[in-house]
Design a protein around this motif. Sequence first.
Motif, mmCIF file in Angstrom:
data_model
loop_
_atom_site.group_PDB
_atom_site.id
_atom_site.type_symbol
_atom_site.label_atom_id
_atom_site.label_comp_id
_atom_site.label_asym_id
_atom_site.label_seq_id
_atom_site.Cartn_x
_atom_site.Cartn_y
_atom_site.Cartn_z
ATOM 1 N N GLN A 40 -0.436 -9.695 -2.190
ATOM 2 C CA GLN A 40 -1.212 -8.980 -1.168
ATOM 3 C C GLN A 40 -1.974 -9.996 -0.340
ATOM 4 O O GLN A 40 -2.686 -10.848 -0.879
ATOM 5 C CB GLN A 40 -2.176 -7.986 -1.798
ATOM 6 N N VAL A 41 -1.838 -9.894 0.970
ATOM 7 C CA VAL A 41 -2.374 -10.903 1.879
ATOM 8 C C VAL A 41 -3.136 -10.198 2.998
ATOM 9 O O VAL A 41 -2.682 -9.181 3.523
ATOM 10 C CB VAL A 41 -1.223 -11.748 2.487
ATOM 11 N N PRO A 42 -4.294 -10.704 3.407
ATOM 12 C CA PRO A 42 -4.999 -10.125 4.551
ATOM 13 C C PRO A 42 -4.117 -10.157 5.799
ATOM 14 O O PRO A 42 -3.316 -11.093 5.982
ATOM 15 C CB PRO A 42 -6.223 -11.035 4.706
ATOM 16 N N PRO A 43 -4.228 -9.159 6.667
ATOM 17 C CA PRO A 43 -3.370 -9.108 7.865
ATOM 18 C C PRO A 43 -3.406 -10.380 8.705
ATOM 19 O O PRO A 43 -2.379 -10.797 9.255
ATOM 20 C CB PRO A 43 -3.938 -7.915 8.646
ATOM 21 N N ALA A 44 -4.557 -11.017 8.792
ATOM 22 C CA ALA A 44 -4.680 -12.206 9.631
ATOM 23 C C ALA A 44 -3.984 -13.425 9.034
ATOM 24 O O ALA A 44 -3.758 -14.418 9.735
ATOM 25 C CB ALA A 44 -6.155 -12.532 9.879
ATOM 26 N N GLU A 45 -3.617 -13.354 7.749
ATOM 27 C CA GLU A 45 -3.048 -14.526 7.070
ATOM 28 C C GLU A 45 -1.564 -14.395 6.765
ATOM 29 O O GLU A 45 -0.925 -15.386 6.397
ATOM 30 C CB GLU A 45 -3.814 -14.780 5.762
ATOM 31 N N VAL A 46 -1.000 -13.209 6.907
ATOM 32 C CA VAL A 46 0.368 -13.008 6.449
ATOM 33 C C VAL A 46 1.374 -13.794 7.289
ATOM 34 O O VAL A 46 2.359 -14.335 6.768
ATOM 35 C CB VAL A 46 0.713 -11.502 6.410
ATOM 36 N N SER A 47 1.140 -13.907 8.606
ATOM 37 C CA SER A 47 2.072 -14.664 9.451
ATOM 38 C C SER A 47 2.104 -16.132 9.065
ATOM 39 O O SER A 47 3.184 -16.749 8.987
ATOM 40 C CB SER A 47 1.687 -14.513 10.928
ATOM 41 N N ASP A 48 0.934 -16.713 8.813
ATOM 42 C CA ASP A 48 0.883 -18.123 8.417
ATOM 43 C C ASP A 48 1.584 -18.336 7.078
ATOM 44 O O ASP A 48 2.246 -19.367 6.868
ATOM 45 C CB ASP A 48 -0.570 -18.589 8.319
ATOM 46 N N MET A 49 1.457 -17.366 6.178
ATOM 47 C CA MET A 49 2.101 -17.481 4.875
ATOM 48 C C MET A 49 3.622 -17.492 5.026
ATOM 49 O O MET A 49 4.325 -18.289 4.382
ATOM 50 C CB MET A 49 1.663 -16.319 3.981
ATOM 51 N N LEU A 50 4.144 -16.632 5.902
ATOM 52 C CA LEU A 50 5.590 -16.586 6.125
ATOM 53 C C LEU A 50 6.077 -17.841 6.861
ATOM 54 O O LEU A 50 7.148 -18.376 6.559
ATOM 55 C CB LEU A 50 5.955 -15.329 6.913
ATOM 56 N N ARG A 51 5.305 -18.307 7.823
ATOM 57 C CA ARG A 51 5.684 -19.524 8.546
ATOM 58 C C ARG A 51 5.749 -20.734 7.619
ATOM 59 O O ARG A 51 6.620 -21.598 7.761
ATOM 60 C CB ARG A 51 4.687 -19.809 9.674
ATOM 61 N N ALA A 52 4.821 -20.785 6.679
ATOM 62 C CA ALA A 52 4.765 -21.932 5.766
ATOM 63 C C ALA A 52 5.822 -21.855 4.667
ATOM 64 O O ALA A 52 5.977 -22.804 3.901
ATOM 65 C CB ALA A 52 3.376 -22.010 5.137
ATOM 66 N N GLY A 53 6.540 -20.754 4.589
ATOM 67 C CA GLY A 53 7.558 -20.611 3.548
ATOM 68 C C GLY A 53 6.983 -20.247 2.198
ATOM 69 O O GLY A 53 7.677 -20.381 1.178
ATOM 70 N N ALA A 55 6.230 -17.263 1.361
ATOM 71 C CA ALA A 55 6.797 -15.953 1.051
ATOM 72 C C ALA A 55 8.121 -15.848 1.789
ATOM 73 O O ALA A 55 8.299 -16.436 2.863
ATOM 74 C CB ALA A 55 5.858 -14.825 1.457
ATOM 75 N N ASP A 56 9.059 -15.110 1.215
ATOM 76 C CA ASP A 56 10.389 -14.974 1.821
ATOM 77 C C ASP A 56 10.431 -13.869 2.867
ATOM 78 O O ASP A 56 11.218 -13.932 3.817
ATOM 79 C CB ASP A 56 11.423 -14.687 0.731
ATOM 80 N N ALA A 57 9.616 -12.849 2.696
ATOM 81 C CA ALA A 57 9.531 -11.737 3.633
ATOM 82 C C ALA A 57 8.206 -11.033 3.388
ATOM 83 O O ALA A 57 7.513 -11.317 2.401
ATOM 84 C CB ALA A 57 10.702 -10.775 3.467
ATOM 85 N N GLY A 58 7.861 -10.121 4.292
ATOM 86 C CA GLY A 58 6.582 -9.429 4.116
ATOM 87 C C GLY A 58 6.578 -8.070 4.786
ATOM 88 O O GLY A 58 7.272 -7.844 5.788
#
Length: 262
Positions: A40-53, A55-58
């Motif tokens: 579970q990731v805050p909305p403001a952080e989920v894009s950075d998490m996916l960009r950094a690899g 997470a595989d999807a969200g």
Amino acid sequence: MTGSEETPSFRLAYVPGVTPAKWVRIWNERLPDIPLTLHQVPPAEVSDMLRAGDADAGFVRLPVDRTFFSAIPLYSETTVVVVPKDHVITAAEEVTVADLADEVLFHPLDDVLDWDAPPGEPAFERPATTEDAVELVAAGVGLLVVPQSLARLYHRRDLTYRPLTDAPESTVALSWPEEATTDLVEDLIGIVRGRTVNSTRGRQPAQASPASQDKPKRVQKPAAAKAASAGRTAGARTTGAKSAKSAKTAKPAKRGKPRRRS
């Protein structure tokens, strides 16, 4: 398998308010050997998490950067206004933005609604999170507009909510980096789109072997044609049998007596 090889796994991020349990259950049924881990990731952080690899999807809330991410919209949520249970708004079944014109509304920093201009009177400060804003609503110092799933997630017994009919809606989508569309991502796409386990959409179908391509296809006679042919054959046999029987049982014609000559 050697000790240097890692067991395949899939990392799935999701923002608050999204409930991925149904899709996780189907994943575990279809891919029991591929562990799926949830983050579970805050909305403001989920894009950075996916960009950094990381997470595989969200499961995210739109919009996303479509120059980098692919996204499949899944559903849009009803928008509601969260109020104390004794607030005058609770007398109505639903309200409009105009009904909030004289109300103090909190606009948290992690707001997921795409407002041109937030309604109501601005609060004295912007809470850091939606959860913090809910606490301020409970204190009786303002109201809060959120997607319905967040109102349920942060539910309190002293608060309730009403649908806000003309507010922006929040759309939940499955998203992933476009250049990282792996087979496991395709498997998840199939699950959220409701494909059956035998569906090949999203994967390249297996190529037929050269031998099977050169082998001529056997043409099968349609069942209806077979039935009609069998009926004609049986009819011909019956007709033939009746004709033979008639020939055996037919009586010879009577001959007339010869006339005497005078």
